[in-house]
Design a protein around this motif. Structure first.
Motif, PDB file in Angstrom:
ATOM      1  N   GLN A 278     -12.227  -9.288   2.008  1.00  0.00           N
ATOM      2  CA  GLN A 278     -10.879  -8.879   1.516  1.00  0.00           C
ATOM      3  C   GLN A 278      -9.905  -9.930   1.660  1.00  0.00           C
ATOM      4  OE1 GLN A 278     -13.315  -7.322   3.561  1.00  0.00           O
ATOM      5  NE2 GLN A 278     -12.765  -5.165   3.458  1.00  0.00           N
ATOM      6  N   ALA A 279     -10.263 -11.025   2.349  1.00  0.00           N
ATOM      7  CA  ALA A 279      -9.343 -12.092   2.702  1.00  0.00           C
ATOM      8  C   ALA A 279      -9.450 -12.986   1.352  1.00  0.00           C
ATOM      9  CB  ALA A 279      -9.643 -13.148   4.023  1.00  0.00           C
ATOM     10  N   LEU A 280     -10.710 -12.960   0.674  1.00  0.00           N
ATOM     11  CA  LEU A 280     -11.026 -13.778  -0.474  1.00  0.00           C
ATOM     12  C   LEU A 280     -10.065 -13.219  -1.651  1.00  0.00           C
ATOM     13  CD1 LEU A 280     -14.956 -14.447  -0.350  1.00  0.00           C
ATOM     14  CD2 LEU A 280     -13.143 -16.253  -1.219  1.00  0.00           C
ATOM     15  N   TYR A 281     -10.299 -11.761  -1.760  1.00  0.00           N
ATOM     16  CA  TYR A 281      -9.610 -10.957  -2.730  1.00  0.00           C
ATOM     17  C   TYR A 281      -8.032 -11.172  -2.816  1.00  0.00           C
ATOM     18  CZ  TYR A 281      -8.204  -7.122  -5.399  1.00  0.00           C
ATOM     19  OH  TYR A 281      -7.252  -6.195  -6.556  1.00  0.00           O
ATOM     20  N   GLY A 282      -7.673 -11.100  -1.355  1.00  0.00           N
ATOM     21  CA  GLY A 282      -6.083 -11.372  -1.155  1.00  0.00           C
ATOM     22  C   GLY A 282      -5.836 -12.829  -1.718  1.00  0.00           C
ATOM     23  N   GLU A 283      -6.545 -13.728  -1.213  1.00  0.00           N
ATOM     24  CA  GLU A 283      -6.055 -15.201  -1.761  1.00  0.00           C
ATOM     25  C   GLU A 283      -6.226 -15.529  -3.268  1.00  0.00           C
ATOM     26  OE1 GLU A 283      -5.022 -19.221  -1.229  1.00  0.00           O
ATOM     27  OE2 GLU A 283      -5.164 -17.577   0.205  1.00  0.00           O
ATOM     28  N   LEU A 284      -7.295 -14.671  -3.831  1.00  0.00           N
ATOM     29  CA  LEU A 284      -7.035 -14.638  -5.458  1.00  0.00           C
ATOM     30  C   LEU A 284      -5.744 -14.104  -5.944  1.00  0.00           C
ATOM     31  CD1 LEU A 284     -10.806 -13.429  -6.018  1.00  0.00           C
ATOM     32  CD2 LEU A 284      -9.895 -15.702  -6.924  1.00  0.00           C
TER      33      LEU A 284
ATOM     34  N   ARG B 122      -4.312  -0.872 -10.478  1.00  0.00           N
ATOM     35  CA  ARG B 122      -4.907   0.139  -9.443  1.00  0.00           C
ATOM     36  C   ARG B 122      -6.270   0.616  -9.751  1.00  0.00           C
ATOM     37  NH1 ARG B 122       0.706   2.169  -8.383  1.00  0.00           N
ATOM     38  NH2 ARG B 122       1.500   0.882  -6.783  1.00  0.00           N
ATOM     39  N   ASP B 123      -7.056  -0.186 -10.401  1.00  0.00           N
ATOM     40  CA  ASP B 123      -8.372   0.055 -11.135  1.00  0.00           C
ATOM     41  C   ASP B 123      -9.057   0.467  -9.833  1.00  0.00           C
ATOM     42  OD1 ASP B 123     -11.224  -0.777 -11.613  1.00  0.00           O
ATOM     43  OD2 ASP B 123     -10.489  -0.554 -13.464  1.00  0.00           O
ATOM     44  N   PRO B 124      -9.840   1.328  -9.500  1.00  0.00           N
ATOM     45  CA  PRO B 124     -10.710   1.529  -8.266  1.00  0.00           C
ATOM     46  C   PRO B 124     -12.079   1.061  -8.263  1.00  0.00           C
ATOM     47  CG  PRO B 124     -11.041   3.499 -10.059  1.00  0.00           C
ATOM     48  CD  PRO B 124      -9.857   2.477 -10.512  1.00  0.00           C
ATOM     49  N   ILE B 125     -12.470   0.426  -9.360  1.00  0.00           N
ATOM     50  CA  ILE B 125     -13.642  -0.320  -9.255  1.00  0.00           C
ATOM     51  C   ILE B 125     -13.396  -1.799  -8.933  1.00  0.00           C
ATOM     52  CG2 ILE B 125     -15.677  -1.130 -10.542  1.00  0.00           C
ATOM     53  CD1 ILE B 125     -15.638   1.545 -11.959  1.00  0.00           C
ATOM     54  N   TYR B 126     -12.519  -2.488  -9.728  1.00  0.00           N
ATOM     55  CA  TYR B 126     -12.218  -3.947  -9.629  1.00  0.00           C
ATOM     56  C   TYR B 126     -10.989  -4.314  -8.858  1.00  0.00           C
ATOM     57  CZ  TYR B 126     -15.549  -4.127 -13.213  1.00  0.00           C
ATOM     58  OH  TYR B 126     -16.818  -4.058 -13.921  1.00  0.00           O
TER      59      TYR B 126
ATOM     60  N   SER C  11      -7.268  -1.547  -3.331  1.00  0.00           N
ATOM     61  CA  SER C  11      -6.028  -1.239  -3.270  1.00  0.00           C
ATOM     62  C   SER C  11      -5.201  -1.529  -2.115  1.00  0.00           C
ATOM     63  CB  SER C  11      -5.738   0.271  -3.509  1.00  0.00           C
ATOM     64  OG  SER C  11      -6.427   0.903  -2.485  1.00  0.00           O
ATOM     65  N   SER C  12      -5.776  -1.488  -0.750  1.00  0.00           N
ATOM     66  CA  SER C  12      -4.506  -1.738   0.211  1.00  0.00           C
ATOM     67  C   SER C  12      -4.302  -3.438   0.346  1.00  0.00           C
ATOM     68  CB  SER C  12      -5.453  -1.361   1.691  1.00  0.00           C
ATOM     69  OG  SER C  12      -6.391  -2.057   1.820  1.00  0.00           O
ATOM     70  N   ILE C  13      -5.278  -4.369  -0.174  1.00  0.00           N
ATOM     71  CA  ILE C  13      -5.069  -5.650  -0.046  1.00  0.00           C
ATOM     72  C   ILE C  13      -4.133  -5.707  -1.318  1.00  0.00           C
ATOM     73  CG2 ILE C  13      -5.902  -8.040  -0.478  1.00  0.00           C
ATOM     74  CD1 ILE C  13      -6.690  -6.668   2.217  1.00  0.00           C
TER      75      ILE C  13
ATOM     76  N   VAL D 150       3.189  -6.155  -3.195  1.00  0.00           N
ATOM     77  CA  VAL D 150       4.698  -5.864  -2.711  1.00  0.00           C
ATOM     78  C   VAL D 150       5.169  -7.067  -2.277  1.00  0.00           C
ATOM     79  CG1 VAL D 150       5.600  -4.793  -0.782  1.00  0.00           C
ATOM     80  CG2 VAL D 150       4.127  -3.404  -1.993  1.00  0.00           C
ATOM     81  N   GLU D 151       4.673  -8.232  -1.872  1.00  0.00           N
ATOM     82  CA  GLU D 151       5.204  -9.534  -1.448  1.00  0.00           C
ATOM     83  C   GLU D 151       5.952 -10.006  -2.699  1.00  0.00           C
ATOM     84  OE1 GLU D 151       3.568 -13.536   0.484  1.00  0.00           O
ATOM     85  OE2 GLU D 151       2.483 -11.862   0.827  1.00  0.00           O
ATOM     86  N   TYR D 152       5.238  -9.973  -3.938  1.00  0.00           N
ATOM     87  CA  TYR D 152       5.722 -10.977  -4.788  1.00  0.00           C
ATOM     88  C   TYR D 152       6.607 -10.030  -5.911  1.00  0.00           C
ATOM     89  CZ  TYR D 152       2.822 -14.739  -3.645  1.00  0.00           C
ATOM     90  OH  TYR D 152       2.444 -15.604  -3.049  1.00  0.00           O
ATOM     91  N   GLU D 153       6.799  -8.591  -5.531  1.00  0.00           N
ATOM     92  CA  GLU D 153       7.312  -7.628  -6.590  1.00  0.00           C
ATOM     93  C   GLU D 153       8.866  -8.352  -6.932  1.00  0.00           C
ATOM     94  OE1 GLU D 153       8.082  -2.939  -7.074  1.00  0.00           O
ATOM     95  OE2 GLU D 153       8.166  -3.825  -4.914  1.00  0.00           O
TER      96      GLU D 153
END
Length: 161
Positions: A62-68, A117-121, A124-126, A132-135
């Motif tokens: 999750q941290a990796l995904y968030g950083e990407l 919000r693609d469920p596979i790729y 969603s929570s991350i 939201v931070e960048y919106e």
């Protein structure tokens, strides 16, 4: 995966180079397998490191995904902030804003998957937390273009169209 604003690896310390390589491998792993099926083992294998080394840089998948997502978002905001000051007509500024957004989506499919919000790729929570931070930062240049260039528009005139 990180196609926008590539890092110059020869100018970075080894730890940042390793982190960048892990992020690239993670992007490829997420794209190929989707977030749920991607593994730290697969990411480590792609980058030629051990799982332990990957975990030294990132606490989990999750941290990796968030950083990407954070990386792409930062660069997108930077690119979009330049648009209002360009010597273009308001119409062309708006066009360029949309082109920058579209280009980012095309060159960073994981970012687009997060927005869609693609469920596979996406995770969603991350994704939601990062987006939201960048919106506001992503919308700020658009609002600037509209308010500066279309000063004759007011809310009543916009809604009456």
């Amino acid at each position: 995966m990180l196609k926008q604003n590539p890092l110059k690896l020869d100018e970075l310390p080894q730890e940042q180079i390793a982190r960048s390589n892990i992020l690239d491998a993670a992007g490829d792993e997420f794209l190929e397998k989707g977030f749920k099926k991607a593994t730290i083992t697969g990411i480590a294998s792609r980058v030629g490191m051990s799982r332990t080394t990957v975990y030294l840089h990132f606490v989990d998948k999750q941290a990796l995904y968030g950083e990407l997502l954070d990386h792409v978002s930062r660069h997108l905001v930077s690119d979009l902030r330049q648009v209002p000051s360009m010597q273009l007509s308001a119409h062309n500024k708006l066009r360029h804003y949309v082109e920058v957004m579209a280009s980012t989506y095309v060159s960073n499919p994981l970012f687009f998957a997060a927005i869609a919000r693609d469920p596979i790729y996406s995770f969603s929570s991350i994704a939601q937390k990062v987006l939201v931070e960048y919106e506001d930062l992503l919308l700020e240049p658009l609002v600037n273009i509209i308010t500066v260039s279309y000063t004759h528009l007011t809310l009543p005139t916009i809604y009456s169209v």
